[in-house]
Design an enzyme around this catalytic site. Structure first.
Site, short mmCIF file in Angstrom:
data_model
loop_
_atom_site.label_atom_id
_atom_site.label_comp_id
_atom_site.label_asym_id
_atom_site.label_seq_id
_atom_site.Cartn_x
_atom_site.Cartn_y
_atom_site.Cartn_z
CG HIS A 216 -1.91 -1.08 1.27
ND1 HIS A 216 -2.76 -1.37 0.23
CD2 HIS A 216 -2.18 -2.00 2.25
CE1 HIS A 216 -3.52 -2.40 0.56
NE2 HIS A 216 -3.19 -2.80 1.76
CG HIS A 610 -5.45 -44.81 -32.84
ND1 HIS A 610 -6.26 -43.71 -32.88
CD2 HIS A 610 -4.22 -44.39 -33.24
CE1 HIS A 610 -5.56 -42.65 -33.29
NE2 HIS A 610 -4.31 -43.05 -33.51
CB CYS A 1075 -13.66 31.49 -13.45
SG CYS A 1075 -12.62 30.43 -14.48
CB CYS A 1078 -14.45 32.04 -18.31
SG CYS A 1078 -15.21 31.30 -16.85
CB CYS A 1087 -6.65 24.95 -6.58
SG CYS A 1087 -5.28 23.78 -6.39
CB CYS A 1090 -1.95 26.90 -6.40
SG CYS A 1090 -3.35 26.60 -7.50
CB CYS A 1095 -15.96 28.13 -13.75
SG CYS A 1095 -15.27 27.79 -15.38
CG HIS A 1102 -11.97 27.56 -17.35
ND1 HIS A 1102 -12.99 28.49 -17.46
CD2 HIS A 1102 -11.54 27.34 -18.62
CE1 HIS A 1102 -13.16 28.81 -18.74
NE2 HIS A 1102 -12.29 28.13 -19.45
CB CYS A 1128 -10.43 9.93 -4.01
SG CYS A 1128 -8.94 9.66 -3.03
#
Length: 1157
Positions: A216, A610, A1075, A1078, A1087, A1090, A1095, A1102, A1128
Site C-alpha cells: 500500500h 486407437h 474564475c 473566464c 484549489c 495553490c 469554474c 476550467h 479519488c
C-alpha cells in the site's frame, strides 16, 4: 460450428506488442480427402505421402532439406544446469515493533511467531536455504520513494509516542513505533537479498517472511500498515542491478495494492496483476482505481490488471479461474524474467479482514501455476493475513510448493461463482484490446451466452465453508518413476523398414534421457506383462485370444491378419510387446497409488489409444491408458476419478469409446480433425461428441481443423478449456496419452509444438490430483522430436521449472474457433466454462435507495438543507438561500461518495435520527460501516448523519456539482494519486504536526461516543456499508407534488491526498472571486494547493483543466464549502480541511462555523 481453416480473412490482423514488425500469420488450409493413419495431406509439400498401410516412401531431397530446416527450430539445449533450492528470509528483528497505543492492533509480532511455529512443526526451515536479512539502502528505497519521505520516516526513530501518534494519524490505517523505520528497511532489504540470490543463480525461488507489509505504500505516503513498498522496490532493483527488462508483480492480498499499481501504471516493463476484494468500492482502500476498468496510462496501458471481487466468501475456484483465464495467458505473452508476489494471506478462510473462503491448498495451486513463468524465478513477499492459524497454514502451503512438494488436492474446487465470472469477464473485456492472446476467435458463435433451456440448472444456496482443512504433504521415497523395457523393440514391420512406428522410437528416447542424466534421477521400475484380467477390463476375451494367436503365425498369415485391421502391421513379437507395454503402464500406476513415486513416465510401444475393445487400429493393439485407468480403479477399491488427457495429434477413438458412458473418467483429447478427414477419420473426434448416458459431458474433444497448430494454441486450450474443466472435475489421478506427433518436425502431424511447450503443458497438469500424473507414450515419429519432447516432460515431472517459452505468435484464429466451439458445447455441463462477456451491472458506484417517510417540519429551519420548490437551499444558521445544483451532480462516477434517495412526504413531521436510528447503527458505523476508516476519534464522532448540523459539518454537507467527473467510458487524465502527494514536503508536514492537539475537546467527545473496538483502523475494519451511509441532501425533482426526493452523499472520511492541502493564504479567501480564465461568478471552486479560483464542469470546466495541468487533487466549492478530490473521484470531509472551510464560511457568512469538528 466448425472452422474452415486455421485462419480466416475476418481475423483481425494484430501485430505482436513485443514484436510489432512481425507479419501476420497465414495458416489457411484446404480440407483434403481422408486417408489411413500415416498418410499425409497433399497440402504438406515438405512431407512424403505415406502409402496405404502406413508404408512410407523415401523422402525426396527437397523434402528432406525442408525437414532439416524445421528441426533447426527445436531447442535441443536442455542440458543447462538446473537450479535447485528455495531461499528463505526470516529475521527475528522484524518483531521489534508494535502499536504502542493499541495492543489489539491486527498487524503485530504474533503473526511471524505463528508462522515460525508452523514451519518448525513441518520441518520446512531446515529444507530451505536460509538468507540473512539486510537493510535496504536509501538509494535503493529511492527507486520508488522520495528522499524527503524517507528522511521523514527516518526521523520517527527519535519521536516519542505522542509525536508518533500525531504523525500516524495523518495517514490512513497506520501506526508508528521507534523501530518501524528500521524494520521496514530490513523488510525491503530481505526481498532485495532474495532478488540477488535468484537472479544470481544461487537458488531457484524464495520467500521473504517479513513485516511490516508494503504494497500500500506510495511514493511519499504511508498507507494501510505499510511504510516502504517492498515488491515495488525489488522490481526496480532487479531492473537496475540485474538488467531485468520485464517483471511480473502478482498481488493476491485481499486488499488492492494501490501503492504498487501507482508506481508502475505508466510503465510497460512491469506487469501488475491484483486480485482483491472491492465490493463496488465499499471495501478498503475505496478507490475507483481498484476496479477492472483501470488498465494503466500512457505507455503503461494494458499493463495494470485488476480483478475485483464484489462479494465476500470467494473460494479457490474463483482465484484459480482468474489465473487461468487472464493472468497466465497475458503473462506468457508478456514473458517476464522475474515474478514477484505480494503474498498476503488475508483471503484465507477465517481471516477477519478479508472474509473470503480460500484455502491453503488453493494458495499452493496459485504458487504452482506461477512457478511455470520466468523459468521458475519466483519470489514471494509476505503482506497481510490476520487469522494466525490461516496465515501460518497459507505460508506453509506456498513454501511447500516452492520446495517442489505436490499441491494438495482441493477439498471442494467447484467452479467460479457468478460474481467472479462477472468480474473476470469485465476484466477480460477491458484488457482484450492490449493483448493478442486474449483476442476472441473471429468465428466465435454469434450468441456468447447460454440459452436458459440449454443450461442444466443447479440450485446453489448460500455456501458454507467447511472447517479449515490442513493439507497433507506426502513423504516420497522417489519423485518420478520410469518404465522401459528393451524387449518392446521386438515389434517391427517385416515388410517395410521405413514404417514410422519403428523400434528405434523408444530406444532413442531412453538414450536421450540417459545422456541428459534424467534417467538417473528417476526410479527405474521393473516392467511386467499385463495379465489377462487387466486386459479384459477394456478388451474382449475373443480379441485377446485372437491377438495371442498371432505369435505362432507364419509371415503370410501375419500379413493377412494385419490387413483385417486399419493401419496395422503384425509380427511374431507383437502380442508380447503389446502385453508388455500395457503391463508397464499398470506397474507405474501401482507405484504412484502406493506412494512409491509421485509421478511417472512410461516409454512404451506399441502405442494404444486407437485400440478398440475388440479391434486393433492405427498402430495400436491394447489400449494401455484405458487398461491402466481401470487397473487404478481396481486397486483403489472405488471409482477413482481419473482424468485422461490425450495430446497425440490423432484422436484416441479407442479410449473415447471405452469410457464414453463412464462419469468417473474424464477424457479430453486435442487432435487434428480437419473436418473428419484426418486419421482416424469420421466424426468420432468431432467437438459435438460429448459421451453417452451417464457419461455425457465427460468426453471433451478439441478438434483442430488444419496444420501448424503450436504452443500458443495448445496453451490457449489449456487455459480456456482443459484446466478449468479439469479443476472442476478434481481428479484423483491424471493419465496422459503422450503422443508427440504434434511436435515440430513430425512427418505425420504437421504441427509445431516445441519441447518447451510440452514441458509447460505437463507442469500445468501437475497441479491436479495431488501431483499424481503419469505420461504414457503414444505416437511421435520424428526420433529427435520425440526424444527432446519426452525429455522436456520428464524434467517437469522431476520438478524442474519449465524452460522459458517464447511464443512467436498468438493463437491461430482457426484454433481459437475450435476451442470456442468445444467451450460452447460443454458450457451446459461445466460451470467453469461459463466465463463470458457480461455487463458489470453493479457499477463501481452503484447506490442503494431507501424510502423514509417523515413529517414535514413545523419549522423549516429545523431541517438542515431542505430544498425549497424554487430550488434554493435554506442554510439553517445563516438563513440565506443558495442555489442548488441539479441532481445530475451526483453521478455514478463517484466511486466512494455514497448516494441515497430519501422520500419525504409533506404530511409527516421530520424525525431527527440519533446515532442509534441512523440505519440502526452508531454514528461511527453510519459513516464507515463496521468501524471508522483511519479517523481520529474526533473525526469518527462527527461522521454520523444528523439533521441539526450546518452544511459544513461533514455528515450533512450540501453537495454541489463536482467540478468534473470521469465516467467508466473515459480515460482519466492522469494516474490516480500519482504525483499528488508531493505538493507539500514531508518537512513542512512535520512542522504542521506540532500544531495538532491530541487532547482537543472534539476528540474527547468522540471517545465518549465510540466504543473502543470500533476505533480500529480502516484496513482492519473492512469496507463501508452502503445501507449505513449518512444522509446528505441535494435537490431532485419528483413527479408527486406531495413528496420531495432528496439525494444524500456521504463524503470520504479520509483520502490519501490530504497531504496536498496547503495553509490558507494570509490574505484569506474571497468567495466572490471570479474564475481566473473566464471571469464567471457561477459555481466556482478554489484549489487547496495553490488557491487559484476556477469554474466548475457545467460552466467552463476550467478547474478540471487546472487539475490536469497542475496535478493538484483537492478543490473547495464556494457554493456550499464541500471538498472534491479528483484522484479519488469523491467528496472528502476530514479534520485537515477544517481551517480552510472555516475561512471560507467566515468570508461567506460573516461568522465561523458554529460547531467545530
Amino acid at each position: 460450428m466448425t472452422s474452415t481453416g486455421q485462419d480466416t480473412t475476418t481475423t483481425r490482423q494484430r501485430r505482436s506488442r513485443h514484436n510489432p514488425h512481425s507479419p501476420p500469420h497465414d495458416s489457411s488450409v484446404t480440407s483434403k480427402r481422408g486417408v489411413k493413419k500415416g498418410a499425409l495431406l497433399h497440402s504438406s509439400p515438405s512431407l512424403a505421402e505415406v502409402k496405404k498401410k502406413g508404408r512410407m516412401k523415401k523422402l525426396t531431397q527437397a523434402t528432406e532439406q525442408d525437414l532439416i530446416v524445421g528441426l533447426q527450430g527445436l531447442d535441443l539445449n536442455l542440458e543447462a544446469k538446473t537450479l535447485s533450492g528455495t531461499g528463505l528470509v526470516f529475521d527475528e528483528q522484524l518483531n521489534e515493533f508494535h502499536c504502542l497505543w493499541d495492543d489489539s492492533f491486527p498487524e503485530g509480532p504474533e503473526r511471524l511467531h505463528a508462522i515460525k511455529e508452523q514451519l518448525i512443526q513441518e520441518g520446512l526451515l531446515d529444507r530451505c536455504v536460509s538468507f540473512q536479512a539486510r537493510f535496504a539502502e536509501k538509494e535503493e528505497l529511492m527507486l520508488v520513494h522520495s528522499l524527503e519521505y524517507i528522511d521523514l520516516m527516518e526521523t520517527t526513530q527519535y519521536m516519542n509516542e505522542g509525536e508518533l501518534r500525531i504523525l500516524a494519524d495523518t495517514y490512513d490505517s497506520v501506526y508508528l513505533h521507534p523501530n518501524s523505520y528500521t524494520c521496514a528497511c530490513l523488510a525491503s532489504g530481505s526481498v532485495l537479498r532474495l532478488v540477488d540470490a535468484v537472479l544470481g543463480n544461487e537458488i531457484r525461488n524464495g520467500m521473504a517472511i517479513i513485516r511490516p507489509p508494503g504494497h500500500h505504500a506510495q511514493h511519499s505516503l504511508m498507507d494501510g500498515y505499510c511504510m516502504f513498498n517492498h515488491v515495488a522496490v525489488a522490481a526496480r532493483y532487479a531492473q537496475k542491478k540485474h538488467a531485468v527488462q520485464r517483471v511480473l508483480i502478482v498481488d493476491w492480498d485481499v486488499h488492492h495494492g494501490q501503492g504498487t499499481q501507482f508506481a508502475f501504471d505508466q510503465d510497460p516493463s512491469v506487469l501488475y496483476f491484483s486480485i482483491h476484494r472491492y465490493e463496488q468500492g465499499r471495501f478498503w482502500p475505496h478507490l475507483k482505481a481498484s476496479n477492472w476498468s483501470t488498465v494503466g496510462f500512457g505507455r503503461g496501458q494494458g499493463y495494470t490488471i485488476n480483478v475485483p471481487w464484489n462479494q465476500v466468501g470467494m473460494r479457490d475456484a474463483d482465484y484459480i479461474a482468474a489465473f487461468l483465464h487472464l493472468l497466465l495467458p497475458v503473462a506468457l505473452e508478456f514473458q517476464p524474467q522475474l515474478v514477484l508476489v505480494a503474498a498476503g494471506f488475508d483471503a484465507l478462510q477465517g481471516d477477519p479482514k478479508g472474509e473470503m473462503a480460500a484455502t491453503p491448498a488453493g494458495f499452493a495451486q496459485l504458487t504452482h501455476l506461477l512457478m511455470g513463468l520466468a523459468g521458475g524465478k519466483l519470489i514471494l513477499s509476505l503482506e497481510g493475513g490476520y487469522n494466525l492459524r490461516s496465515l501460518a497454514e497459507g505460508v506453509s502451503a506456498s513454501l511447500h510448493t516452492l520446495l517442489g512438494d505436490p499441491c494438495p488436492i482441493l477439498e471442494s474446487p467447484g467452479a467460479p461463482c457468478p460474481s467472479a465470472q462477472t468480474s473476470l469477464s469485465c476484466a477480460l473485456e477491458a484488457l482484450e484490446p492490449f493483448w493478442e492472446v486474449l483476442v476472441k476467435s473471429a468465428e466465435t458463435l454469434e450468441e456468447d451466452f447460454l440459452e436458459e433451456e440449454n443450461v442444466e440448472k443447479e440450485e446453489e444456496g448460500p455456501w458454507q465453508p467447511p472447517a479449515l482443512a490442513i493439507p497433507a504433504w506426502p513423504v516420497l521415497q522417489a519423485r518420478t518413476g520410469l518404465v522401459y523395457d528393451q524387449r518392446m523393440m521386438g515389434h517391427y514391420n517385416l515388410w517395410d523398414n521405413h514404417h514410422p512406428e519403428m523400434p528405434q522410437r523408444v530406444f532413442r528416447i531412453m538414450r536421450r534421457l540417459e545422456e541428459l542424466g534424467l534417467a538417473g534421477r528417476c526410479l527405474t521400475l521393473p516392467t511386467r506383462p499385463a495379465t489377462d484380467a487387466e486386459l479384459l477390463t477394456c478388451h474382449s476375451a475373443e480379441y485377446v485370444g485372437r491377438l495371442r494367436a498371432t505369435a505362432k503365425m507364419k509371415t503370410r498369415e501375419l500379413h493377412r491378419e494385419g490387413s483385417n485391421f486399419d493401419s496395422i502391421y503384425i509380427c511374431p513379437g507383437t502380442f508380447a510387446c503389446a502385453q508388455l507395454a500395457t503391463g508397464a503402464a499398470c506397474r507405474l500406476v501401482e507405484a504412484v497409488l502406493a506412494g512409491e513415486v509421485l509421478n511417472g513416465a512410461a516409454v512404451v510401444r506399441p502405442p494404444g489409444h486407437h485400440a478398440e475393445r475388440d479391434a486393433a487400429c492405427g498402430f495400436c493393439f491394447f489400449n494401455s491408458v484405458a487398461v491402466a485407468a481401470r487397473h487404478a480403479q481396481a486397486i483403489s477399491g472405488h471409482a477413482l476419478r481419473i482424468l485422461i488427457v490425450d495430446w497425440d495429434v490423432h484422436h484416441g477413438n479407442g479410449t473415447q469409446h471405452i469410457f464414453e458412458e463412464d462419469p468417473s473418467v474424464l477424457y479430453i483429447s486435442l487432435h487434428r480433425y480437419d473436418h473428419g478427414t484426418f486419421f482416424p477419420m469420421g466424426d468420432e473426434g468431432a467437438s459435438c461428441q460429448t459421451g453417452r448416458a451417464a457419461g455425457t459431458g465427460f468426453t471433451v474433444n478439441v478438434a483442430w481443423n488444419g496444420p501448424r497448430v503450436g504452443d500458443a494454441d495448445y496453451l490457449a486450450a489449456w487455459h480456456r478449456l482443459v484446466l478449468p474443466v479439469a479443476y472442476e472435475f478434481n481428479p484423483e489421478l491424471v493419465l496422459v496419452s503422450a503422443g508427440f506427433d504434434a511436435a515440430r518436425g513430425d512427418p505425420l502431424g504437421g504441427c509445431q509444438v516445441s519441447p518447451e511447450g510440452y514441458a509447460h503443458l505437463t507442469h500445468l497438469l501437475m497441479g491436479l490430483a495431488n501431483g499424481r500424473i503419469i505420461l504414457i507414450l503414444e505416437g511421435g515419429y520424428n526420433l529427435t522430436s520425440i526424444s527432446e519432447s519426452m525429455a522436456a516432460c520428464t524434467r517437469s515431472l522431476l520438478g524442474d521449472p519449465p524452460p522459458l517459452l517464447t511464443l512467436s505468435r498468438p493463437p491461430l484464429s482457426g484454433a481459437l474457433a475450435s476451442i470456442t466451439e468445444t467451450t460452447h458445447i460443454h458450457r451446459r455441463y461445466w460451470r467453469s466454462l461459463r466465463v463470458m462477456k457480461v455487463e458489470d451491472k453493479e457499477g463501481p458506484s452503484s447506490s442503494k435507495s431507501i424510502t423514509k417517510k417523515v413529517t414535514q417540519p413545523a419549522n423549516r429551519g429545523s431541517c438542515v438543507g431542505m430544498i425549497t420548490p424554487d430550488g434554493n437551499i435554506l442554510d439553517t444558521d445563516a438563513g440565506k438561500p443558495t442555489s442548488a445544483s441539479p441532481v445530475a451532480a451526483s453521478t455514478p462516477d463517484q466511486a466512494k461518495s455514497e448516494t441515497t434517495v430519501v422520500e419525504f412526504s409533506q404530511d409527516q413531521t421530520s424525525e431527527a435520527p440519533t446515532g442509534e436510528d441512523t440505519a440502526d447503527q452508531t454514528p461511527s458505523e453510519a459513516a464507515t460501516g463496521e468501524a471508522a476508516v483511519d479517523q481520529t476519534p474526533s473525526e469518527a464522532a462527527t461522521e454520523g448523519a444528523t439533521w441539526d448540523k450546518t452544511p459544513s459539518e461533514g455528515g450533512a454537507e450540501m453537495i454541489p456539482t463536482p467540478p468534473a467527473l470521469c465516467t467508466d467510458n473515459q480515460t482519466p487524465p492522469a494516474s490516480p494519486a500519482q504525483g499528488a502527494t508531493t505538493q507539500i514536503s514531508p518537512s513542512k508536514l512535520t512542522e504542521n504536526l506540532r500544531t495538532l492537539d491530541l487532547n482537543s475537546e472534539a476528540q474527547e467527545a468522540a471517545n465518549s461516543q465510540i466504543p473502543e473496538d470500533e476505533r480500529l483502523l480502516g484496513e482492519a475494519a473492512g469496507g463501508q456499508d452502503r445501507d449505513a451511509s449518512g444522509l446528505t441532501q441535494s435537490f431532485g425533482e419528483h413527479a408527486d407534488a406531495d413528496q420531495v426526493v432528496l439525494y444524500a452523499v456521504t463524503p470520504l472520511p479520509w483520502c490519501p491526498h490530504l497531504v496536498a492541502v496547503c495553509p490558507v493564504p494570509e490574505s484569506g479567501l474571497d468567495v466572490t472571486q471570479p474564475c481566473r480564465d473566464c471571469g464567471t461568478l457561477q459555481e466556482n471552486w478554489v484549489c487547496l494547493s495553490c488557491y487559484q479560483v476556477y469554474c466548475g464542469r457545467y460552466v467552463g470546466a476550467h478547474m478540471l483543466q487546472h487539475h490536469e495541468v497542475s496535478g493538484h487533487p483537492l478543490v473547495l466549492s464556494y457554493i456550499d464549502l464541500s471538498t472534491w478530490c479528483y484522484n479519488c473521484e469523491a467528496y472528502v470531509h476530514h479534520q485537515a480541511l477544517l481551517d480552510v472551510k472555516n475561512a471560507a464560511h467566515q468570508n461567506k457568512f460573516g461568522e465561523c462555523i458554529p460547531h467545530s469538528l
